[in-house]
Design an enzyme around this catalytic site. Sequence first.
Site, mmCIF file in Angstrom:
data_model
loop_
_atom_site.group_PDB
_atom_site.id
_atom_site.type_symbol
_atom_site.label_atom_id
_atom_site.label_comp_id
_atom_site.label_asym_id
_atom_site.label_seq_id
_atom_site.Cartn_x
_atom_site.Cartn_y
_atom_site.Cartn_z
ATOM 1 N N TYR A 40 0.830 -1.208 0.000
ATOM 2 C CA TYR A 40 0.000 0.000 0.000
ATOM 3 C C TYR A 40 0.860 1.253 0.000
ATOM 4 O O TYR A 40 2.071 1.197 0.207
ATOM 5 C CB TYR A 40 -0.958 -0.019 1.191
ATOM 6 C CG TYR A 40 -0.342 0.315 2.544
ATOM 7 C CD1 TYR A 40 0.496 -0.577 3.204
ATOM 8 C CD2 TYR A 40 -0.606 1.530 3.174
ATOM 9 C CE1 TYR A 40 1.045 -0.276 4.442
ATOM 10 C CE2 TYR A 40 -0.066 1.844 4.419
ATOM 11 C CZ TYR A 40 0.750 0.945 5.046
ATOM 12 O OH TYR A 40 1.297 1.250 6.270
ATOM 13 N N LYS A 58 6.453 -2.049 1.862
ATOM 14 C CA LYS A 58 5.280 -1.466 2.540
ATOM 15 C C LYS A 58 4.070 -2.395 2.401
ATOM 16 O O LYS A 58 3.174 -2.158 1.595
ATOM 17 C CB LYS A 58 4.990 -0.074 1.980
ATOM 18 C CG LYS A 58 4.097 0.779 2.864
ATOM 19 C CD LYS A 58 4.154 2.224 2.475
ATOM 20 C CE LYS A 58 3.131 3.084 3.187
ATOM 21 N NZ LYS A 58 3.266 3.140 4.634
ATOM 22 N N GLU A 73 11.987 2.321 14.234
ATOM 23 C CA GLU A 73 11.125 3.418 13.771
ATOM 24 C C GLU A 73 9.880 3.456 14.631
ATOM 25 O O GLU A 73 9.751 2.676 15.580
ATOM 26 C CB GLU A 73 10.771 3.213 12.293
ATOM 27 C CG GLU A 73 10.079 1.882 12.020
ATOM 28 C CD GLU A 73 9.869 1.588 10.540
ATOM 29 O OE1 GLU A 73 9.802 2.514 9.723
ATOM 30 O OE2 GLU A 73 9.751 0.380 10.214
ATOM 31 N N LEU A 85 10.990 1.109 7.150
ATOM 32 C CA LEU A 85 10.409 1.566 5.893
ATOM 33 C C LEU A 85 11.186 2.802 5.424
ATOM 34 O O LEU A 85 11.500 3.681 6.233
ATOM 35 C CB LEU A 85 8.933 1.916 6.081
ATOM 36 C CG LEU A 85 8.247 2.280 4.762
ATOM 37 C CD1 LEU A 85 8.023 1.029 3.920
ATOM 38 C CD2 LEU A 85 6.934 2.993 5.008
HETATM 39 N N1 PDD Z 1 2.879 4.951 7.376
HETATM 40 N N2 PDD Z 1 7.557 3.636 8.889
HETATM 41 C C1 PDD Z 1 6.403 2.942 8.895
HETATM 42 C C2 PDD Z 1 6.384 1.622 9.598
HETATM 43 C C3 PDD Z 1 5.265 3.444 8.254
HETATM 44 O O1 PDD Z 1 4.126 2.735 8.258
HETATM 45 C C4 PDD Z 1 5.326 4.719 7.626
HETATM 46 C C5 PDD Z 1 4.147 5.308 6.902
HETATM 47 C C6 PDD Z 1 6.548 5.424 7.659
HETATM 48 C C7 PDD Z 1 6.715 6.763 6.996
HETATM 49 O O2 PDD Z 1 6.699 6.648 5.599
HETATM 50 P P1 PDD Z 1 6.188 7.852 4.678
HETATM 51 O O3 PDD Z 1 6.961 9.043 5.077
HETATM 52 O O4 PDD Z 1 6.495 7.411 3.319
HETATM 53 O O5 PDD Z 1 4.720 8.014 4.951
HETATM 54 C C8 PDD Z 1 7.640 4.844 8.290
HETATM 55 C C9 PDD Z 1 1.699 5.422 6.661
HETATM 56 C C10 PDD Z 1 1.523 6.897 6.691
HETATM 57 C C11 PDD Z 1 0.482 4.660 7.156
HETATM 58 O O6 PDD Z 1 0.615 3.465 7.361
HETATM 59 O O7 PDD Z 1 -0.598 5.237 7.285
#
Ligand code: PDD
Length: 286
Positions: A33, A150, A182, A206
């Site tokens: 996703y 992801k 993270e 991620l």
């Molecule tokens: N989550 N690490 C994890 C485990 C994440 O699920 C996310 C993003 C990030 C940050 O990635 P980005 O900057 O590309 O959004 C880091 C999204 C926002 C979610 O699951 O809703």
Amino acid sequence: MSRIVYVNGQYLPEGEARVSIFDRGFLMADAVYEVTSVLGGKLIDFAGHCTRLRRSLGELDMASPCSDDELLAIHRELVARNAVVDGMIYLQVTRGNPGDRDFAFPDASVTPTLVLFTQSKPGLAESPAAKVGIKVISIEDIRWGRRDIKTVQLLYPSMGKMMAKKAGADDAWLVEDGFVTEGTSNNAYIVTGGRIITRNLGNEILHGITRAAVLRFAREAQMEIEERPFTIDEAKAADEAFITSASAFVMPVVEIDGTKLGAGVPGPVAKRLRELYIDEMRKAAI
Ligand code: PDD
């Protein structure tokens, strides 16, 4: 008002959208996703999200449902049809519906499932939480070893958010072998002596699209950056901390496991990076 969502080539009222019970996304979490923010009706860092989607699909040997141009057109159509000003677009690609349950991947005749929907969040960039900062707890990171992909395997991150809620905090930072990987749904940073410290890229985290942009802006602003693992003790002793994600942008962290960072208010580096990120991304939005 009912949303219009996208499922496999069709725009439908959310109540009419259907995915098979045999879909591998549902049965196996065999799906990836992306979440792209919308500010002022425009998409934030769409190209970055497309690039990471392609990488996630490639790492899992999953077919692509359509081209980047088609994805852009679907995103824009959903923003228009749902009159989204500020909010998010959720996109999910699954390995599709092979018509039965089987651990083996289906053959190439099974087409991927593509689902997108919008989430309206008026005033997304003016989040009240950003003004006071958030509290995090630390929990053990027991997720699988390919966090750079992801996938929709979000049970443990959901449990982490619930553990945080139960402890009176807003989120959890995940710790593996003594080092922070993270946040449950975001990348984690600390700031010590003006230097920004965040975990280096690898399979353990991620590769945040917001992370890449924020570090780029920080470098351009001559801020010092160290990409390396850090411990919770180091974080508790830091001057400030923050998280980044597509939905939270740059969000200050003011407390870790009950220990206030500095004065317990958002720090200057987090505040500056938040402003920089939102300003620059609004300008570059498409
Ligand atoms: N989550 N690490 C994890 C485990 C994440 O699920 C996310 C993003 C990030 C940050 O990635 P980005 O900057 O590309 O959004 C880091 C999204 C926002 C979610 O699951 O809703």
